[in-house]
Design a protein around this motif. Sequence first.
Motif, PDB file in Angstrom:
ATOM      1  N   TYR A  48       0.820  -1.211   0.000  1.00  0.00           N
ATOM      2  CA  TYR A  48       0.000   0.000   0.000  1.00  0.00           C
ATOM      3  C   TYR A  48       0.853   1.260   0.000  1.00  0.00           C
ATOM      4  O   TYR A  48       0.406   2.317  -0.440  1.00  0.00           O
ATOM      5  CB  TYR A  48      -0.946  -0.010   1.204  1.00  0.00           C
ATOM      6  CG  TYR A  48      -2.069  -1.002   1.038  1.00  0.00           C
ATOM      7  CD1 TYR A  48      -3.153  -0.728   0.218  1.00  0.00           C
ATOM      8  CD2 TYR A  48      -2.025  -2.234   1.683  1.00  0.00           C
ATOM      9  CE1 TYR A  48      -4.188  -1.644   0.046  1.00  0.00           C
ATOM     10  CE2 TYR A  48      -3.051  -3.161   1.520  1.00  0.00           C
ATOM     11  CZ  TYR A  48      -4.123  -2.860   0.697  1.00  0.00           C
ATOM     12  OH  TYR A  48      -5.126  -3.781   0.516  1.00  0.00           O
ATOM     13  N   GLY A  49       2.066   1.145   0.495  1.00  0.00           N
ATOM     14  CA  GLY A  49       2.984   2.276   0.472  1.00  0.00           C
ATOM     15  C   GLY A  49       4.410   1.765   0.562  1.00  0.00           C
ATOM     16  O   GLY A  49       4.664   0.693   1.103  1.00  0.00           O
ATOM     17  N   ARG A  50       5.324   2.532  -0.004  1.00  0.00           N
ATOM     18  CA  ARG A  50       6.740   2.160   0.022  1.00  0.00           C
ATOM     19  C   ARG A  50       7.562   3.329   0.553  1.00  0.00           C
ATOM     20  O   ARG A  50       7.132   4.472   0.497  1.00  0.00           O
ATOM     21  CB  ARG A  50       7.227   1.776  -1.373  1.00  0.00           C
ATOM     22  CG  ARG A  50       6.695   0.451  -1.881  1.00  0.00           C
ATOM     23  CD  ARG A  50       7.084   0.214  -3.327  1.00  0.00           C
ATOM     24  NE  ARG A  50       6.255   1.029  -4.215  1.00  0.00           N
ATOM     25  CZ  ARG A  50       6.526   1.216  -5.507  1.00  0.00           C
ATOM     26  NH1 ARG A  50       7.610   0.693  -6.039  1.00  0.00           N
ATOM     27  NH2 ARG A  50       5.722   1.938  -6.257  1.00  0.00           N
ATOM     28  N   GLY A  51       8.742   3.000   1.044  1.00  0.00           N
ATOM     29  CA  GLY A  51       9.618   4.046   1.536  1.00  0.00           C
ATOM     30  C   GLY A  51       9.713   4.017   3.041  1.00  0.00           C
ATOM     31  O   GLY A  51      10.139   3.018   3.623  1.00  0.00           O
ATOM     32  N   ALA A  52       9.319   5.102   3.707  1.00  0.00           N
ATOM     33  CA  ALA A  52       9.451   5.236   5.152  1.00  0.00           C
ATOM     34  C   ALA A  52       8.746   4.097   5.886  1.00  0.00           C
ATOM     35  O   ALA A  52       7.718   3.579   5.435  1.00  0.00           O
ATOM     36  CB  ALA A  52       8.879   6.581   5.593  1.00  0.00           C
ATOM     37  N   ARG A  56       6.220   4.184  11.757  1.00  0.00           N
ATOM     38  CA  ARG A  56       6.501   5.540  12.228  1.00  0.00           C
ATOM     39  C   ARG A  56       5.938   6.542  11.229  1.00  0.00           C
ATOM     40  O   ARG A  56       5.979   6.312  10.018  1.00  0.00           O
ATOM     41  CB  ARG A  56       8.013   5.756  12.366  1.00  0.00           C
ATOM     42  CG  ARG A  56       8.676   4.823  13.380  1.00  0.00           C
ATOM     43  CD  ARG A  56      10.179   5.041  13.388  1.00  0.00           C
ATOM     44  NE  ARG A  56      10.521   6.436  13.663  1.00  0.00           N
ATOM     45  CZ  ARG A  56      11.753   6.932  13.567  1.00  0.00           C
ATOM     46  NH1 ARG A  56      12.747   6.140  13.173  1.00  0.00           N
ATOM     47  NH2 ARG A  56      11.972   8.193  13.852  1.00  0.00           N
ATOM     48  N   PRO A  57       5.431   7.672  11.724  1.00  0.00           N
ATOM     49  CA  PRO A  57       4.889   8.675  10.788  1.00  0.00           C
ATOM     50  C   PRO A  57       5.985   9.213   9.869  1.00  0.00           C
ATOM     51  O   PRO A  57       7.031   9.651  10.345  1.00  0.00           O
ATOM     52  CB  PRO A  57       4.361   9.775  11.720  1.00  0.00           C
ATOM     53  CG  PRO A  57       4.164   9.111  13.044  1.00  0.00           C
ATOM     54  CD  PRO A  57       5.230   8.060  13.130  1.00  0.00           C
ATOM     55  N   PRO A  58       5.780   9.186   8.568  1.00  0.00           N
ATOM     56  CA  PRO A  58       6.766   9.752   7.640  1.00  0.00           C
ATOM     57  C   PRO A  58       6.679  11.279   7.647  1.00  0.00           C
ATOM     58  O   PRO A  58       5.736  11.855   8.194  1.00  0.00           O
ATOM     59  CB  PRO A  58       6.338   9.180   6.288  1.00  0.00           C
ATOM     60  CG  PRO A  58       4.854   9.022   6.423  1.00  0.00           C
ATOM     61  CD  PRO A  58       4.605   8.643   7.856  1.00  0.00           C
ATOM     62  N   ASP A  59       7.653  11.922   7.022  1.00  0.00           N
ATOM     63  CA  ASP A  59       7.598  13.374   6.908  1.00  0.00           C
ATOM     64  C   ASP A  59       6.465  13.816   5.982  1.00  0.00           C
ATOM     65  O   ASP A  59       5.914  14.908   6.134  1.00  0.00           O
ATOM     66  CB  ASP A  59       8.933  13.915   6.376  1.00  0.00           C
ATOM     67  CG  ASP A  59      10.021  13.908   7.438  1.00  0.00           C
ATOM     68  OD1 ASP A  59       9.758  13.420   8.556  1.00  0.00           O
ATOM     69  OD2 ASP A  59      11.140  14.375   7.150  1.00  0.00           O
ATOM     70  N   PRO A  91      14.268   8.799   1.835  1.00  0.00           N
ATOM     71  CA  PRO A  91      13.695   7.656   2.567  1.00  0.00           C
ATOM     72  C   PRO A  91      12.739   8.067   3.677  1.00  0.00           C
ATOM     73  O   PRO A  91      12.077   7.200   4.262  1.00  0.00           O
ATOM     74  CB  PRO A  91      14.931   6.953   3.135  1.00  0.00           C
ATOM     75  CG  PRO A  91      16.000   8.005   3.173  1.00  0.00           C
ATOM     76  CD  PRO A  91      15.726   8.896   2.004  1.00  0.00           C
ATOM     77  N   GLU A  92      12.644   9.367   3.961  1.00  0.00           N
ATOM     78  CA  GLU A  92      11.709   9.833   4.989  1.00  0.00           C
ATOM     79  C   GLU A  92      10.279   9.945   4.467  1.00  0.00           C
ATOM     80  O   GLU A  92       9.353  10.228   5.229  1.00  0.00           O
ATOM     81  CB  GLU A  92      12.158  11.199   5.537  1.00  0.00           C
ATOM     82  CG  GLU A  92      11.962  12.376   4.585  1.00  0.00           C
ATOM     83  CD  GLU A  92      13.103  12.592   3.596  1.00  0.00           C
ATOM     84  OE1 GLU A  92      13.160  13.667   2.983  1.00  0.00           O
ATOM     85  OE2 GLU A  92      13.939  11.673   3.449  1.00  0.00           O
ATOM     86  N   ILE A 169       0.048  15.471   8.887  1.00  0.00           N
ATOM     87  CA  ILE A 169       1.140  15.040   8.002  1.00  0.00           C
ATOM     88  C   ILE A 169       0.796  15.440   6.567  1.00  0.00           C
ATOM     89  O   ILE A 169      -0.310  15.173   6.088  1.00  0.00           O
ATOM     90  CB  ILE A 169       1.364  13.528   8.103  1.00  0.00           C
ATOM     91  CG1 ILE A 169       1.800  13.150   9.519  1.00  0.00           C
ATOM     92  CG2 ILE A 169       2.405  13.064   7.088  1.00  0.00           C
ATOM     93  CD1 ILE A 169       1.970  11.672   9.732  1.00  0.00           C
ATOM     94  N   PRO A 170       1.723  16.070   5.858  1.00  0.00           N
ATOM     95  CA  PRO A 170       1.437  16.531   4.492  1.00  0.00           C
ATOM     96  C   PRO A 170       1.150  15.381   3.533  1.00  0.00           C
ATOM     97  O   PRO A 170       1.717  14.285   3.649  1.00  0.00           O
ATOM     98  CB  PRO A 170       2.721  17.259   4.085  1.00  0.00           C
ATOM     99  CG  PRO A 170       3.397  17.604   5.363  1.00  0.00           C
ATOM    100  CD  PRO A 170       3.048  16.508   6.325  1.00  0.00           C
TER     101      PRO A 170
END
Length: 311
Positions: A48-52, A56-59, A91-92, A169-170
């Motif tokens: 459903y999502g990649r990266g952070a 934990r909440p991403p930036d 990566p954030e 969160i943006p």
Amino acid sequence: MSELLLITGLLAIGLLLVAEGLLARHELMVYTIGLCAPKTALPSSVPYGRGADPARPPDAYVVYLDGIGKRRFTDTRDGGELVKAIIAGAPELRVLGQIQPYSPLADPLVGRPVWDWLRQHIGITLFLHNVMQTFVAADRRYRPLYNHAVGVQIADQLRRAGYEPASGIPVVLLCYSGGAQVATGAVEELFNQLTAPLWLITLGGFHNGANDLTHALHLHRLTSANDWIEWAGKGLFIQRWRLWRRSAWNQALDAGKITVHSLDPVTHTGPQSYISPTARLPDGRSYLDRTTETVIKIIRRDCRPKKTGTS
């Protein structure tokens, strides 16, 4: 004989366009009257999502809305290289690339038996289908329905990727070509559902300028003098003309909500496009490198989490 072939060819193209126009509207109507529910779950192989780290909440959350080449859950225009480059460089961020901008039912074309047959025998129909969906999304008769459908799809996928409504969160809508029509249309629904601070980054954005951008904090327009498709969109839709002062696009311009970034000399598509990994700038960077760096710089500089509570 040649004239007969030309007439036959033009007639076939005309009939194909009429059929595509009807099919594009059909899916929206089926969604609207509730005959078919939109798909929400993804195949097990697609996150459903990649990266952070989702724990934990991403930036920021970045939702990538591809151009008219999008026909499956995975990113198809460039093999997903832009999304991969953004994840590697920032990566954030948590990135979603599975949204189906050209399907109110969130149903990719690949995997539908009829469309799989057409892809093998009349491949251009896939291209025409998504083109027609873009114009349905821009049509004032269908635009509110289409905006609602895709806004709901994006909000659902953000929640599944870990987004907490009203968290501050943006959310960044990064959109290529016709994805800009869908992204600008989804703003109001996303704000209503998630109360999210929203930014848009258009990449050669093709859109009609009629969608309300009141709830978008800012729109960054990445463009090029050699991108004739984006410039054609500006000429085609009168809401993009400066003479149409009361259009949503011109109101956003007057409010200082739109910043233009020139990525000359790129083109809209092809080996010199925004996301080309082979075309090089004088400093040695690829066009893909510069586009990625520009997107990340904008997000890190401007898209800050909204502070909650009182001081």
